[in-house]
Design a protein around this motif. Sequence first.
Motif, PDB file in Angstrom:
ATOM      1  N   ARG A   9       0.833  -1.181   0.000  1.00  0.00           N
ATOM      2  CA  ARG A   9       0.000   0.000   0.000  1.00  0.00           C
ATOM      3  C   ARG A   9       0.881   1.250   0.000  1.00  0.00           C
ATOM      4  N   THR A  10       1.215   1.707  -1.204  1.00  0.00           N
ATOM      5  CA  THR A  10       2.085   2.861  -1.336  1.00  0.00           C
ATOM      6  C   THR A  10       1.664   3.688  -2.525  1.00  0.00           C
ATOM      7  N   PHE A  11       2.141   4.910  -2.546  1.00  0.00           N
ATOM      8  CA  PHE A  11       1.932   5.789  -3.682  1.00  0.00           C
ATOM      9  C   PHE A  11       3.244   5.894  -4.442  1.00  0.00           C
ATOM     10  N   ARG A  95      -6.116  -0.861  -4.726  1.00  0.00           N
ATOM     11  CA  ARG A  95      -4.957  -0.201  -5.335  1.00  0.00           C
ATOM     12  C   ARG A  95      -5.287   0.057  -6.808  1.00  0.00           C
ATOM     13  N   ALA A 127      -0.875  11.685  -1.928  1.00  0.00           N
ATOM     14  CA  ALA A 127       0.177  11.285  -0.981  1.00  0.00           C
ATOM     15  C   ALA A 127      -0.228  10.063  -0.164  1.00  0.00           C
ATOM     16  N   ASN A 128      -1.500   9.976   0.206  1.00  0.00           N
ATOM     17  CA  ASN A 128      -1.946   8.859   1.039  1.00  0.00           C
ATOM     18  C   ASN A 128      -2.738   7.820   0.255  1.00  0.00           C
ATOM     19  N   ALA A 129      -2.676   7.917  -1.072  1.00  0.00           N
ATOM     20  CA  ALA A 129      -3.455   6.995  -1.892  1.00  0.00           C
ATOM     21  C   ALA A 129      -2.685   5.708  -2.126  1.00  0.00           C
ATOM     22  N   ASP A 130      -3.428   4.643  -2.385  1.00  0.00           N
ATOM     23  CA  ASP A 130      -2.808   3.388  -2.760  1.00  0.00           C
ATOM     24  C   ASP A 130      -2.844   3.349  -4.280  1.00  0.00           C
TER      25      ASP A 130
END
Lengths: 317, 121
Positions: A9-11, A95, A127-130
């Motif tokens: 779970r990262t951008f 995602r 910034a906080n999106a997957d």
Amino acid sequence: MGDSAVLNRTFRHVGFFYRTEDEYAATVARFLRDGLAADEPVFAAIPPARIALVRDALGADAPRVEFADMTEMGRNPAWIIPRVLAFTGQHAGRRVRYVGEPAWAARTAAELREATRHEALINLAFANADAEILCPYDTTELDPAVIADARRTHPVLLSDGRHGSSPGYAVPFQIPSSCSFPLPAPPDDVMSHTYRTDLSQVRALVLQHARTAGLTDARANDLVLAVSEVAANTLRHTRSHGTLTIWHDQDEIICEIHDDGTITDPLAGRRMPAPDAGGGHGLWLVHQVCDLVELRSDGTGTTVRMHMAIHPPLAGG
Amino acid sequence: MVKTGVDLLTTSVTTVESDGEPYTLVELAGEADVTNSDALREALEAEMAKQPGTLIIDLSGLRFMDSSALHVILRANRTMGRLGGVLALAGPREPVAKMLRLTAADQLIPVYATVSEATAG
């Protein structure tokens, strides 16, 4: 869901520098296929000729990808983030993967500045999106200054088939100077008007100039709404007057509002307010109805430059 | 008839005893913006204090409406909902209708082409 799903779970925001159509088609198709293989919703907003290339490369997988013509969807680069946020919103909890190509050589200098600003703002908005975002840049066609800015707005670069972190990427968040420096000065023969509370007169002036410049009634009314919303902010947020400046050439009419106010949120107007929100609709409407909006704001004041094309490339509006 | 704002916005209120339910009709004419949104809010609040079951705002006379006026209308919609009543908008000209679409306000508040459609709706 195993641990790997959590860890993933990262951008990621990757600038992809390409030279040939083959390189483009192969890389973008692979990026999209990786998403399909992971059962991620995938979306590609790219110019029409590029859509055809990628569809060919994807073959039978093409119908599983949502495509949009970026020359329409992102004609005003401020329209892109809300559109991608709508896509991630439709697939909340998953995602997502997105290809966005906001810069092309035929864009005006003002549009390219805003495309660069948009790329910088992607890092804030998601910034906080997957999400995994790939932004192709045509290094053979685009001005080297645009490529240099893409190095500043993308934390990761993909070039010659290799990923690497971008040494030029600005941390903490920063808008590249090319789109935060003062705007180029208006021409000499501009109409200038100072207002305090008489917004009706501001609107009448805009309407009259918009018609003289050759805007259709519908687009003239769009510009009137945009200018009135920005001028209303002068009344709401400052104790002083504002200045309206209008000029046009054969391509576009520009209305600029300057006042002593400060707009601190760089994403103002790029996220759709909830319909029943108590505020925030003004700048949202300004970005939505204009072809291009340039905004500069600091301790000395705020300038909002609103562009409307006299012969828009698309019908309607 | 109450003149509000800087003579830009005219607000007139009628209580209509129709065949069906009675309703309150507020007709707006002119230009509704930040300079007269307080007056608009006061006019709507005065009518809502009488707890009408249905409040229809006729926008057909509005040449212009900005987001300040929209916020007043959205707030009135919440008040009407809390009072168990219904707010409806009627007759927006295209620029006003477009603004209601772009803000998705038209998904919160029913918008009708005419007052008679609103009363039938």
